[in-house]
Motif scaffolding. Structure first.
Motif, PDB file in Angstrom:
ATOM      1  N   ILE A 633       0.846  -1.186   0.000  1.00  0.00           N
ATOM      2  CA  ILE A 633       0.000   0.000   0.000  1.00  0.00           C
ATOM      3  C   ILE A 633       0.886   1.241   0.000  1.00  0.00           C
ATOM      4  O   ILE A 633       1.798   1.374   0.817  1.00  0.00           O
ATOM      5  CB  ILE A 633      -0.944  -0.004   1.216  1.00  0.00           C
ATOM      6  N   VAL A 634       0.602   2.143  -0.935  1.00  0.00           N
ATOM      7  CA  VAL A 634       1.346   3.394  -1.029  1.00  0.00           C
ATOM      8  C   VAL A 634       0.805   4.427  -0.046  1.00  0.00           C
ATOM      9  O   VAL A 634       1.547   5.155   0.604  1.00  0.00           O
ATOM     10  CB  VAL A 634       1.290   3.942  -2.467  1.00  0.00           C
ATOM     11  N   SER A 635      -0.544   4.489   0.079  1.00  0.00           N
ATOM     12  CA  SER A 635      -1.145   5.433   1.019  1.00  0.00           C
ATOM     13  C   SER A 635      -2.580   5.037   1.343  1.00  0.00           C
ATOM     14  O   SER A 635      -3.259   4.405   0.527  1.00  0.00           O
ATOM     15  CB  SER A 635      -1.122   6.866   0.462  1.00  0.00           C
ATOM     16  N   VAL A 636      -3.003   5.437   2.534  1.00  0.00           N
ATOM     17  CA  VAL A 636      -4.397   5.321   2.961  1.00  0.00           C
ATOM     18  C   VAL A 636      -4.826   6.701   3.431  1.00  0.00           C
ATOM     19  O   VAL A 636      -4.137   7.332   4.254  1.00  0.00           O
ATOM     20  CB  VAL A 636      -4.559   4.302   4.101  1.00  0.00           C
ATOM     21  N   GLU A 637      -5.946   7.191   2.916  1.00  0.00           N
ATOM     22  CA  GLU A 637      -6.415   8.534   3.274  1.00  0.00           C
ATOM     23  C   GLU A 637      -7.884   8.500   3.651  1.00  0.00           C
ATOM     24  O   GLU A 637      -8.721   7.969   2.929  1.00  0.00           O
ATOM     25  CB  GLU A 637      -6.215   9.491   2.096  1.00  0.00           C
ATOM     26  N   ILE A 638      -8.209   9.082   4.804  1.00  0.00           N
ATOM     27  CA  ILE A 638      -9.589   9.271   5.229  1.00  0.00           C
ATOM     28  C   ILE A 638     -10.152  10.528   4.585  1.00  0.00           C
ATOM     29  O   ILE A 638      -9.479  11.556   4.523  1.00  0.00           O
ATOM     30  CB  ILE A 638      -9.671   9.379   6.760  1.00  0.00           C
ATOM     31  N   ASP A 639     -11.378  10.447   4.094  1.00  0.00           N
ATOM     32  CA  ASP A 639     -12.082  11.598   3.519  1.00  0.00           C
ATOM     33  C   ASP A 639     -11.264  12.261   2.417  1.00  0.00           C
ATOM     34  O   ASP A 639     -10.889  13.439   2.504  1.00  0.00           O
ATOM     35  CB  ASP A 639     -12.410  12.614   4.626  1.00  0.00           C
ATOM     36  N   PRO A 640     -10.975  11.543   1.343  1.00  0.00           N
ATOM     37  CA  PRO A 640     -10.108  12.091   0.287  1.00  0.00           C
ATOM     38  C   PRO A 640     -10.682  13.305  -0.419  1.00  0.00           C
ATOM     39  O   PRO A 640      -9.926  14.115  -0.964  1.00  0.00           O
ATOM     40  CB  PRO A 640      -9.946  10.912  -0.675  1.00  0.00           C
ATOM     41  N   ASN A 641     -12.015  13.466  -0.429  1.00  0.00           N
ATOM     42  CA  ASN A 641     -12.628  14.610  -1.099  1.00  0.00           C
ATOM     43  C   ASN A 641     -12.865  15.789  -0.157  1.00  0.00           C
ATOM     44  O   ASN A 641     -13.493  16.781  -0.539  1.00  0.00           O
ATOM     45  CB  ASN A 641     -13.953  14.187  -1.750  1.00  0.00           C
ATOM     46  N   HIS A 642     -12.405  15.654   1.075  1.00  0.00           N
ATOM     47  CA  HIS A 642     -12.501  16.724   2.067  1.00  0.00           C
ATOM     48  C   HIS A 642     -13.947  17.194   2.255  1.00  0.00           C
ATOM     49  O   HIS A 642     -14.254  18.384   2.199  1.00  0.00           O
ATOM     50  CB  HIS A 642     -11.613  17.895   1.672  1.00  0.00           C
ATOM     51  N   GLU A 643     -14.837  16.246   2.538  1.00  0.00           N
ATOM     52  CA  GLU A 643     -16.257  16.536   2.693  1.00  0.00           C
ATOM     53  C   GLU A 643     -16.696  16.624   4.143  1.00  0.00           C
ATOM     54  O   GLU A 643     -17.856  16.949   4.414  1.00  0.00           O
ATOM     55  CB  GLU A 643     -17.092  15.446   1.992  1.00  0.00           C
ATOM     56  N   VAL A 644     -15.789  16.367   5.082  1.00  0.00           N
ATOM     57  CA  VAL A 644     -16.157  16.311   6.499  1.00  0.00           C
ATOM     58  C   VAL A 644     -15.168  17.138   7.323  1.00  0.00           C
ATOM     59  O   VAL A 644     -13.952  16.967   7.173  1.00  0.00           O
ATOM     60  CB  VAL A 644     -16.159  14.853   7.008  1.00  0.00           C
ATOM     61  N   PRO A 645     -15.646  18.023   8.200  1.00  0.00           N
ATOM     62  CA  PRO A 645     -14.720  18.765   9.070  1.00  0.00           C
ATOM     63  C   PRO A 645     -14.046  17.817  10.056  1.00  0.00           C
ATOM     64  O   PRO A 645     -14.709  17.037  10.731  1.00  0.00           O
ATOM     65  CB  PRO A 645     -15.636  19.757   9.811  1.00  0.00           C
ATOM     66  N   ASP A 646     -12.746  17.901  10.151  1.00  0.00           N
ATOM     67  CA  ASP A 646     -11.955  17.044  11.037  1.00  0.00           C
ATOM     68  C   ASP A 646     -10.922  17.933  11.706  1.00  0.00           C
ATOM     69  O   ASP A 646     -10.186  18.659  11.025  1.00  0.00           O
ATOM     70  CB  ASP A 646     -11.276  15.948  10.208  1.00  0.00           C
ATOM     71  N   ILE A 647     -10.858  17.884  13.051  1.00  0.00           N
ATOM     72  CA  ILE A 647     -10.007  18.850  13.746  1.00  0.00           C
ATOM     73  C   ILE A 647      -8.522  18.587  13.554  1.00  0.00           C
ATOM     74  O   ILE A 647      -7.692  19.449  13.852  1.00  0.00           O
ATOM     75  CB  ILE A 647     -10.338  18.915  15.254  1.00  0.00           C
TER      76      ILE A 647
END
Length: 871
Positions: A633-647
């Motif tokens: 695996i090269v990368s794992v990203e949460i919320d790749p489209n930036h649709e959710v506010p995350d602190i």
């Protein structure tokens, strides 16, 4: 009401003020660890359903609401700036109760010196009283029950009137009449909701809250007698209105509803132009500037007055405006099923060009057509925008907007105020208690509308992932807070407008999907059109119509000030073999939960998006996802489209790193950097440093000046040359700390002052190896052929930092910083020697989703900064 929180794009582009002013946690808002039992508790929605408001979200089988019909005759006195009128209210008691007294609203009394609102809000506040009046002068109050008319036994208490009835008004359809003769002085600044302003060609009068109105009686709160203070808006009964406005004959009068006597008050030319407009998709001029200057009018009565007659049905209120300065234009509104209405604008000459009110009617027309197509058809025959002095205020079929607004700002305020014709004009929620049910829902539909209007002419796509600091900071109240309790206008802008609007956007895009959300939301509008829903009616309707138990969502976004922080913690392989699958460990670090979207990229080029439901967090704070990988695996990203506010979006991405060579540690990497830019001894001998940098944000040039002097002096100023204004300035001189934003001093707590002091060290990297900092070498990353050592730093004041240093040169190439939900990513290049110290002369920053290039114009090291610079 107009969107209140106008955060300066310049301030947010830097990020500093937000971080500092939110550094102190409010008592009671301290975050605890994630608790799945709290989040998914089955008891959240219990106890709210009854025969009037059902658990399905429908009005219950015994739901009722009373009705108030109004007949009003009023005269505008432009010499004394007064309104004198008579209102007759036919009040219909549809409740199952005998009523021994009634309550009415007397909003004009809020402008008295002794009003409760005057005590709550200072004179200079948006909701403060700028010039006092005597409120309502009640000349006669009479009631008619059956055939008997008599003087009313009444009591006035602040902005309310109680009428004590001689006999009970019987339930289930019995009615009575209340007649009140009254007058009041028109304030210039009517809490930014009504009033008067002088323009080049005459006064513009905007009249709202201009007649005594019935309070709402319902099964939730009984009589809704919260006084009118300022921030809390309105809660009104529906009914039919017939009203007449008598004004000087040279004035144009517009109002809620439809003009009934055009032949009596308009010229033949004006009537012909209006007829053209009713059949035209393009704006038609009804009254031009030449007409305004010619002071045209019809034959007046013996006092030089004309009477304008309007009606509107199934409405909760009426408002009107009058001026001899009005330019007037109009166009047809195309509604579903072939129906039409009239869009029109009246405004003074000061802003009549195509970058201003010359496009107002176009904006009105398109706003209403889009809302009608998407959600529910517009219900009134006319939609009127008035260019006046209010920042923005909404009433049925008519809105008042700032006559100086231009371009996107004008579109935004018109679109927002007419969105209110859906919330709360059609869906009649209680604004006095639940501002978010009208402002927040309206803010959401505004965004949907703006994306569609003219191919997104004024749409600015927002990076939701980066705005968590605005939505979840510890200074905010829960959304579920009475607006006058929120009190602070900036917080109100977040809590009533921005946060609930964003919540619906997230619910639509991430949780339910467009189809399910839109069906449920339209169901809510249809069920509660011209009725009085509670928050629970909205929650229950969305749950039922979307087929989802959303208790966890309502609790996190609306009932509490919870935060979201999801993270990728680890990537391992089954039996250490990527071909057998990957074990990806995710964690939910704060109390709010959301479904989790993962973007997974493998070394073989395969990219996949995986949508994990919110139920994964029912297992606890950590969840291990077994991904069927076939290569590394090269990368794992949460919320790749930036649709959710995350602190803390910095922990949303995990890129497996190469191991650093033996002997390379976080400490050696930091020391390498220190030596590369000049060496520890030289850095420790730096007594002062000053930098002037230039940048450009959305076409506006800014200049950022920073000055630091050991041991405890600091100054930062952000200037906008085109405004000839310093929009933000910090100054620290020992224990004296101040922050000024747009000329206004910001009050700081001792904790906030300490946060500023900690952030002003000239070279903080010198302290990284101390025990107060936690540093960790994450590994080596190859970016564009450049090998970078990646170091994680956790600072004593709560910053989460990732620094990327070139393996060979030791120079910092990139830095990612997250604190209190505010995130910045900065790239550094073009290092130059300044008095023996290497400084980056070019920086590329991405702060709150706003990209900005900063270029060094001037830098001095040990230049001998005078102490007067910090006064």
């Amino acid at each position: 009401m107009r969107f209140l929180i106008k955060y300066s794009v310049f301030i947010f582009a830097l990020g500093g003020l937000t971080n500092i002013l939110h550094a102190q946690e409010q008592p009671g808002n301290t975050e605890s660890t994630f608790d799945k039992y709290e989040v998914f508790s089955p008891l959240f929605m219990t106890g709210q359903a009854n025969a009037y408001h059902s658990a399905t979200g429908n009005p219950g089988p015994e739901y009722w609401q009373n009705q108030a019909n109004y007949n009003i005759k009023a005269t505008l006195d432009t010499i004394n700036h007064t309104v004198e009128g008579q209102v007759t209210i036919t009040y219909i008691n549809n409740s199952p109760y005998k009523l021994h007294f009634l309550w009415l609203q007397l909003d004009q009394n809020t402008f008295r010196k002794d009003s409760r609102g005057s005590q709550l809000y200072p004179a200079g506040d948006r909701n403060g009283v700028h010039t006092f009046t005597n409120g309502y002068d009640l000349k006669k109050v009479a009631i008619k029950m059956g055939k008997n008319t008599q003087a009313a036994n009444y009591l006035v208490s602040d902005t309310r009137m109680q009428i004590r009835l001689p006999e009970a008004l019987e339930p289930k359809g019995q009615d009575m009449e209340i007649t009140i003769d009254y007058s009041f002085k028109i304030p210039e600044h009517g809490k930014d909701r009504m009033g008067r302003v002088k323009t080049e060609n005459g006064w513009v009068y905007t009249l709202a809250q201009w007649y005594p109105r019935m309070e709402v009686l319902d099964e939730v709160d009984g009589w809704n007698t919260l006084p009118y203070l300022g921030t809390g808006e309105f809660y009104l009964e529906y009914g039919n209105f017939d009203y007449e406005i008598t004004a000087p004959a040279n004035m144009v009068v517009v109002g809620s509803g439809e003009l009934q006597n055009p032949k009596d008050v308009l010229t033949d030319y004006e009537r012909n132009q209006l007829e053209k407009a009713k059949n035209s998709d393009k704006t038609i001029t009804v009254r031009s500037l030449d007409d305004v200057k010619a002071d045209k009018h019809l034959k007046a009565d013996s006092k030089g007055m004309l009477t304008w007659h309007f009606t509107i049905n199934q409405s909760r209120d009426v408002a009107w405006a009058a001026s001899k300065a009005f330019i007037w234009d109009a166009a047809r509104i195309n509604l579903p099923e072939g129906k039409t209405a009239l869009a029109q604008s009246v405004y003074p000459v000061e802003n009549s060009g195509q970058d201003g009110y010359g496009r107002s009617t176009e904006y009105v027309k398109n706003s209403i057509e889009l809302y009608s197509k998407e959600w529910f058809p517009y219900t009134y025959p006319v939609a009127t925008n008035v260019g006046a002095h209010e920042g923005g205020m909404e009433y049925p079929g008519i809105v008042f907007c700032d006559y100086q607004s231009k371009k996107g700002e004008l579109w935004g305020v018109i679109n927002h105020e007419f969105g209110h014709n859906w919330f709360p004009m059609i869906v009649g929620s209680n604004e006095r208690k639940y501002a978010w049910m009208d402002e927040g829902f309206n803010t959401f539909i505004n965004d949907v509308d703006t994306k569609e209007f003219n191919n997104g002419e004024y749409d600015h796509e927002e990076d939701l992932q980066s705005i968590a600091g605005r939505l979840f900071n510890d200074q905010l109240d829960p959304v579920f807070t009475v607006p006058d309790v929120i009190h602070n206008q900036q917080n109100l802008g977040v809590e009533a407008y921005y946060k609930p609007g964003t919540a619906l956007k997230v619910l639509r895009n991430t949780v339910l999907g467009k189809d399910r959300f839109d069906y449920a939301f339209k169901t809510y509008i249809k069920r509660w059109a011209f009725k009085h829903p509670t928050p629970w009616d909205f929650f229950n309707t969305m749950n039922s119509a979307a087929g989802e138990d959303l208790g966890w969502f309502w609790k996190g976004w609306f009932m509490n000030n919870w935060k979201l922080d999801q993270a990728v913690e680890d990537i391992k392989y089954v039996d250490n073999d990527p071909a057998k699958g990957a074990l990806i460990t995710l964690s939910n670090k704060k109390r709010m939960v959301m479904p989790t979207t993962l973007k997974i990229i493998q070394e073989n080029g395969k990219t996949e998006t995986v949508n994990l439901p919110v139920e994964i967090w029912m297992t606890g704070q950590e969840y291990v996802y077994n991904y069927p990988s076939t290569s590394n695996i090269v990368s794992v990203e949460i919320d790749p489209n930036h649709e959710v506010p995350d602190i803390n979006p910095l922990n949303n991405v995990m890129v497996p790193l190469m191991d650093a060579p033996e002997g390379v540690t976080a400490k050696t990497v930091i020391n390498h950097y220190i030596e590369a830019i000049g060496g520890r001894k030289k850095l420790e001998n730096v007594k002062d440093i000053s930098e002037i940098m230039s940048a450009n944000i959305r076409g506006t040039a800014i200049t950022i000046t920073t000055k630091k002097k050991s041991p405890d002096k600091y100054m930062m100023a952000l200037d906008v040359p085109s405004f000839n204004q310093t929009v933000l300035k910090y100054v620290m001189n020992g224990d004296n700390v101040s922050v000024m934003s747009r000329g206004q001093n910001q009050e700081l707590s001792e904790e906030q002052k300490e946060a500023i002091k900690k952030s002003t060290t000239i070279f903080p990297e010198l302290q990284y190896v101390s025990s107060d900092y936690k540093i960790k070498l994450l590994g080596v990353q190859n970016i564009n052929g450049e090998k970078l050592n990646v170091v994680q730093i956790n600072t004593p004041d709560g910053e989460y930092i990732k620094d990327y240093f070139n393996v060979d040169s030791g120079l910092r190439i990139k830095q990612e910083v997250s604190k209190d939900g505010n995130t910045s990513v900065t790239s550094y290049s073009s290092y130059q020697d300044v008095n023996g110290i290497l400084l980056p002369f070019k920086q590329m920053s991405d702060i709150f989703g706003q990209e900005m290039e900063l270029n060094m114009k001037e830098a001095k090291v040990n230049g001998g900064i005078d102490d007067s610079e910090f006064e």
